[in-house]
Design a protein around this motif. Structure first.
Motif, PDB file in Angstrom:
ATOM      1  N   ARG A   1     -12.526  77.326  89.984  1.00  0.00           N
ATOM      2  CA  ARG A   1     -13.338  77.022  88.795  1.00  0.00           C
ATOM      3  C   ARG A   1     -12.467  76.459  87.669  1.00  0.00           C
ATOM      4  N   LEU A   2     -11.256  76.978  87.546  1.00  0.00           N
ATOM      5  CA  LEU A   2     -10.336  76.470  86.532  1.00  0.00           C
ATOM      6  C   LEU A   2      -9.969  75.016  86.815  1.00  0.00           C
ATOM      7  N   ALA A   3      -9.681  74.707  88.083  1.00  0.00           N
ATOM      8  CA  ALA A   3      -9.376  73.326  88.467  1.00  0.00           C
ATOM      9  C   ALA A   3     -10.565  72.409  88.219  1.00  0.00           C
ATOM     10  N   MET A   4     -11.776  72.891  88.513  1.00  0.00           N
ATOM     11  CA  MET A   4     -12.994  72.109  88.257  1.00  0.00           C
ATOM     12  C   MET A   4     -13.133  71.795  86.783  1.00  0.00           C
ATOM     13  N   SER A   5     -12.910  72.783  85.940  1.00  0.00           N
ATOM     14  CA  SER A   5     -13.072  72.585  84.500  1.00  0.00           C
ATOM     15  C   SER A   5     -12.020  71.642  83.918  1.00  0.00           C
ATOM     16  N   LEU A   6     -10.829  71.645  84.507  1.00  0.00           N
ATOM     17  CA  LEU A   6      -9.745  70.814  83.989  1.00  0.00           C
ATOM     18  C   LEU A   6      -9.796  69.376  84.488  1.00  0.00           C
ATOM     19  N   MET A   7     -10.167  69.165  85.760  1.00  0.00           N
ATOM     20  CA  MET A   7     -10.034  67.843  86.372  1.00  0.00           C
ATOM     21  C   MET A   7     -11.346  67.208  86.807  1.00  0.00           C
ATOM     22  N   GLY A   8     -12.425  67.971  86.845  1.00  0.00           N
ATOM     23  CA  GLY A   8     -13.672  67.472  87.432  1.00  0.00           C
ATOM     24  C   GLY A   8     -14.272  66.275  86.747  1.00  0.00           C
ATOM     25  N   ARG A   9     -14.056  66.130  85.432  1.00  0.00           N
ATOM     26  CA  ARG A   9     -14.722  65.051  84.688  1.00  0.00           C
ATOM     27  C   ARG A   9     -14.012  63.709  84.801  1.00  0.00           C
ATOM     28  N   PHE A  10     -12.790  63.698  85.312  1.00  0.00           N
ATOM     29  CA  PHE A  10     -12.023  62.456  85.367  1.00  0.00           C
ATOM     30  C   PHE A  10     -12.441  61.596  86.560  1.00  0.00           C
ATOM     31  N   VAL A  11     -11.965  60.351  86.573  1.00  0.00           N
ATOM     32  CA  VAL A  11     -12.250  59.437  87.688  1.00  0.00           C
ATOM     33  C   VAL A  11     -11.797  60.083  88.996  1.00  0.00           C
ATOM     34  N   GLY A  12     -12.718  60.104  89.975  1.00  0.00           N
ATOM     35  CA  GLY A  12     -12.391  60.750  91.243  1.00  0.00           C
ATOM     36  C   GLY A  12     -12.151  62.235  91.084  1.00  0.00           C
ATOM     37  N   GLY A  13     -12.902  62.861  90.165  1.00  0.00           N
ATOM     38  CA  GLY A  13     -12.694  64.254  89.807  1.00  0.00           C
ATOM     39  C   GLY A  13     -12.598  65.223  90.973  1.00  0.00           C
ATOM     40  N   PRO A  14     -13.502  65.191  91.950  1.00  0.00           N
ATOM     41  CA  PRO A  14     -13.442  66.151  93.055  1.00  0.00           C
ATOM     42  C   PRO A  14     -12.115  66.130  93.819  1.00  0.00           C
ATOM     43  N   ALA A  15     -11.543  64.930  94.001  1.00  0.00           N
ATOM     44  CA  ALA A  15     -10.263  64.842  94.705  1.00  0.00           C
ATOM     45  C   ALA A  15      -9.142  65.443  93.860  1.00  0.00           C
ATOM     46  N   LYS A  16      -9.204  65.238  92.553  1.00  0.00           N
ATOM     47  CA  LYS A  16      -8.180  65.812  91.676  1.00  0.00           C
ATOM     48  C   LYS A  16      -8.338  67.323  91.578  1.00  0.00           C
ATOM     49  N   VAL A  17      -9.578  67.786  91.665  1.00  0.00           N
ATOM     50  CA  VAL A  17      -9.816  69.228  91.736  1.00  0.00           C
ATOM     51  C   VAL A  17      -9.155  69.798  92.993  1.00  0.00           C
ATOM     52  N   ALA A  18      -9.303  69.091  94.112  1.00  0.00           N
ATOM     53  CA  ALA A  18      -8.699  69.539  95.369  1.00  0.00           C
ATOM     54  C   ALA A  18      -7.183  69.623  95.247  1.00  0.00           C
ATOM     55  N   VAL A  19      -6.578  68.628  94.601  1.00  0.00           N
ATOM     56  CA  VAL A  19      -5.124  68.613  94.438  1.00  0.00           C
ATOM     57  C   VAL A  19      -4.667  69.790  93.590  1.00  0.00           C
ATOM     58  N   LEU A  20      -5.334  69.989  92.453  1.00  0.00           N
ATOM     59  CA  LEU A  20      -4.939  71.054  91.532  1.00  0.00           C
ATOM     60  C   LEU A  20      -5.192  72.431  92.144  1.00  0.00           C
ATOM     61  N   ALA A  21      -6.384  72.619  92.719  1.00  0.00           N
ATOM     62  CA  ALA A  21      -6.732  73.919  93.308  1.00  0.00           C
ATOM     63  C   ALA A  21      -5.812  74.257  94.481  1.00  0.00           C
ATOM     64  N   SER A  22      -5.491  73.255  95.295  1.00  0.00           N
ATOM     65  CA  SER A  22      -4.619  73.496  96.451  1.00  0.00           C
ATOM     66  C   SER A  22      -3.196  73.804  96.014  1.00  0.00           C
ATOM     67  N   GLY A  23      -2.759  73.190  94.914  1.00  0.00           N
ATOM     68  CA  GLY A  23      -1.444  73.515  94.373  1.00  0.00           C
ATOM     69  C   GLY A  23      -1.384  74.948  93.881  1.00  0.00           C
ATOM     70  N   PHE A  24      -2.442  75.370  93.159  1.00  0.00           N
ATOM     71  CA  PHE A  24      -2.526  76.750  92.684  1.00  0.00           C
ATOM     72  C   PHE A  24      -2.504  77.730  93.860  1.00  0.00           C
ATOM     73  N   MET A  25      -3.427  77.488  94.818  1.00  0.00           N
ATOM     74  CA  MET A  25      -3.601  78.430  95.913  1.00  0.00           C
ATOM     75  C   MET A  25      -2.434  78.398  96.895  1.00  0.00           C
ATOM     76  N   GLY A  26      -1.853  77.206  97.089  1.00  0.00           N
ATOM     77  CA  GLY A  26      -0.753  77.078  98.040  1.00  0.00           C
ATOM     78  C   GLY A  26       0.447  77.915  97.669  1.00  0.00           C
ATOM     79  N   SER A  27       0.693  78.031  96.361  1.00  0.00           N
ATOM     80  CA  SER A  27       1.801  78.862  95.909  1.00  0.00           C
ATOM     81  C   SER A  27       1.563  80.324  96.257  1.00  0.00           C
ATOM     82  N   LEU A  28       0.282  80.711  96.324  1.00  0.00           N
ATOM     83  CA  LEU A  28      -0.053  82.108  96.624  1.00  0.00           C
ATOM     84  C   LEU A  28      -0.094  82.371  98.123  1.00  0.00           C
ATOM     85  N   THR A  29      -0.715  81.455  98.883  1.00  0.00           N
ATOM     86  CA  THR A  29      -0.892  81.701 100.313  1.00  0.00           C
ATOM     87  C   THR A  29       0.379  81.438 101.115  1.00  0.00           C
ATOM     88  N   GLY A  30       1.154  80.418 100.721  1.00  0.00           N
ATOM     89  CA  GLY A  30       2.370  80.094 101.462  1.00  0.00           C
ATOM     90  C   GLY A  30       2.114  79.483 102.820  1.00  0.00           C
TER      91      GLY A  30
END
Length: 636
Positions: free
Chosen positions: A206-235
């Motif tokens: 939800r944080l990634a959606m709120s930060l990046m969703g409105r920009f051009v190609g928002g869903p893809a940028k949400v994926a990048v940001l959310a995956s970066g956040f989660m990837g650090s946790l999941t490993g």
């Protein structure tokens, strides 16, 4: 099947689940106790940790793919008993073994053989055949040295010597890699598993959606940001794809991205999570132990490479969105950043605590991880929705135990490889071979090392791929002048991006099931999006400034030129900059990118000229197209 047989099967299943839960809770209790109260001696700590992992493996994973993973067999019970016996042998006779070091008994050899065979079988079940074959090859190599010619030859060792090296020292199975798993990895996996149970994954999305969703190609940028956040946790790249991709890939497809591109974005972004501080992947802790430096130094050094990795992907998805004419998501469909933070800000406190104890107080990772877990327990009671219950604790312990199995087994089995290399001295020979094969040219040695790490990473978990490749190749890079930390991060980086590199590309395969597209098409597209990711390791290997080492001016200048370089490379690869790029503009962008990425004032000037020329012609051509379109409209 009769009612009695059905009832018996249900009872067996319930007993298996009960046993797995009990062992998982016992492992969790052991790890929390040793982290927060009293850490045991290295050998004993690693031995108990491995026994827990072996028992869980034989209870959870079937003998064959055709077996039932939720029901242990009589054979599994025997293997569990042998695992406990071989682990207890070290604990019971610990003092005696230490006192007669160098003089080993028949029982030592028997229990050592049992432990090695059990480890290989457990690794086969949970990790796969590749690591088993590699470990088996190196074990056989310790025996056949006298029969090998030239560089590979050595004096050879007997069964008792090899088994004692692997089982009765901390230079084999119970070496540094397993020590990292026993001390740190479970704690961090438990922390992230508990945060996930408390709703951290949904909060970060939800944080990634709120930060990046409105920009051009928002869903893809949400994926990048959310995956970066989660990837650090999941490993784990695959776990990251499955976790965030279930939401982001359909969202990207609904926004107009092609299915293979959506899968590629998610798999590429998920792969880099292990490079993202503060948690990173298991191999980052192993780097710290190998080099004898605080983990926080590894995390700080990885910041700029991680930022460049994700900036390169963001540029790639941005240019692709512009090329396709895609827009962002409507504001009314997006959550408010303020509201998202208001609802879940406290979930970030355990990570803040982790950074504080690691970076400011400079506690060890094990103590820092313990205090972060204590913080997580406390903040869970801020809201009734996240309040820690017994069931959530049990679920978190089960998830952490399951997720630790592959890492711990990979570390223990890689210890067989490291032990064999140290025993035979082949590591120095392989380093000399790499230097000789490169002809003394550093970039060729880097290329060979990167290829080794990628090939190993295709069939092994990142931690195991790093350990094997790092043991063989990193010393060669250090000997050729690369900083030790840069050399090991270089190997680690390529072991990570093997997840998107064809033909295996495990992250792409995971994304293909969600995107419903060809995994190879996804993998090649991911390579195209993340093409800069294959260049970045060569940069920081030769430029310590990109590892945060040097003056503020030198680090800032290196970072700025690198960002310009990855942006131009993404534009040249996608075929878009300010407007759609024609062939010669793409060539100029790629030439300029490589010039900017290569460290040096003259190459930077060449890069600026090439990129500036491409930008000028790209804008002029775009302006002419607008004028021509305007004239056409007037004529109509």
């Amino acid at each position: 099947m009769s009612k009695q047989e059905i009832a018996k099967e249900k009872n067996t299943k319930k007993f298996s689940i009960l046993m797995i839960t009990a062992v998982a809770l016992a492992l969790t209790a052991f790890q929390l106790y040793t982290a927060g109260v009293s850490l045991l001696g290295a050998w004993i700590q690693r031995d108990i940790h491995l026994v827990f992992i072996l028992v869980l493996t034989f209870l959870i994973f079937p003998l064959s793919k055709r077996g039932k993973s939720d029901q242990a067999t009589i054979l599994d019970g025997i293997l569990v008993t042998l695992a406990i016996a071989s682990g207890l042998y070290i604990i019971v006779f610990y003092q005696e073994i230490v006192m007669r070091a160098g003089s080993y008994t028949t029982l030592d050899t028997i229990f050592g053989i049992i432990m090695i065979l059990l480890l290989l079988e457990a690794t086969r079940r949970a990790v796969g055949w590749v690591l088993v074959f590699i470990a088996g090859f190196f074990l056989i190599y310790t025996f056949i040295g006298p029969y090998l010619p030239g560089l590979l030859g050595h004096k050879g060792y007997g069964l008792e010597r090899v088994v004692s090296q692997m089982y009765l020292t901390t230079e084999g199975i119970f070496g540094i890699p397993l020590g990292v798993s026993a001390n740190y990895i479970f704690l961090f996996i438990f922390l992230t598993s508990m945060l996930e149970k408390l709703g951290m994954g949904e909060f970060l999305l939800r944080l990634a959606m709120s930060l990046m969703g409105r920009f051009v190609g928002g869903p893809a940028k949400v994926a990048v940001l959310a995956s970066g956040f989660m990837g650090s946790l999941t490993g784990s790249a695959v776990a990251n794809v499955v976790g965030t991709g279930t939401f982001t890939i359909p969202l990207m497809k609904s926004n107009g991205y092609k299915s293979h591109f959506a899968g590629a974005v998610e798999s590429c972004a998920s792969s880099g999570g292990q490079l993202m501080p503060p948690v990173m992947g298991a191999a980052a802790f192993i780097i710290a132990e190998f080099l004898g430096i605080p983990y926080i130094e590894v995390a700080v050094a990885a910041i700029i490479p991680a930022v460049l990795f994700y900036i390169s992907i963001l540029f790639g998805v941005h240019f692709e969105a512009c090329r396709l004419g895609l827009k962002g998501l409507p504001k009314k469909e997006l959550p408010s950043t303020r509201e998202v933070l208001k609802e879940g800000w406290y979930l970030l406190l355990p990570l803040v605590a982790l950074l504080y104890f690691l970076g400011v107080v400079q506690y060890s990772p094990i103590r820092s991880g313990f205090y972060a877990i204590v913080t997580m327990f406390i903040v869970s009671f801020v809201s009734k929705d996240t309040r820690l219950t017994w069931q959530r604790f049990v679920d978190g312990a089960l998830a952490a135990s399951r997720n630790t199995i592959m890492v711990a087994l990979a570390c223990a089995t890689a210890g067989l490889v490291v032990g064999s290399i140290n025993l035979t001295g082949v590591g120095l020979k392989l380093s000399s071979f790499i230097i000789s094969l490169s002809g003394g040219y550093l970039w060729i040695a880097l290329l060979l090392t990167g290829m080794i790490a990628i090939v190993l990473g295709m069939g092994l978990p990142t931690s195991a791929a790093y350990i094997v490749a790092g043991t063989m190749a990193a010393p060669a890079l250090i000997e050729m002048g690369i900083l030790p930390l840069g050399s090991h991060l270089f190997v680690f980086y390529f072991a990570i991006i093997s997840a998107i590199t064809p033909p295996v590309a495990l992250a792409a395969y995971a994304a293909s099931g969600i995107a419903q597209d060809d995994p190879m098409k996804i993998a090649f597209t991911a390579c195209k999006i993340g093409v800069a990711a294959y260049i970045i390791p060569f940069l920081f290997a030769q430029s310590p400034a990109l590892l945060g080492q040097g003056s503020f001016v030198s680090v800032s200048l290196a970072l700025i030129t690198a960002i310009i370089g990855v942006a131009a490379l993404a534009g040249g690869s996608i075929g878009y900059f300010v407007n759609k790029a024609v062939f010669y503009e793409r060539v100029l962008l790629i030439v300029g990118a490589f010039s900017m990425l290569y460290v040096g004032i003259y190459t930077d000037l060449l890069g600026i000229i090439a990129i500036g020329l491409a930008l000028f012609t790209n804008i002029r051509r775009g302006q002419k197209q607008v004028v021509n379109i305007g004239k056409s409209v007037e004529e109509m």
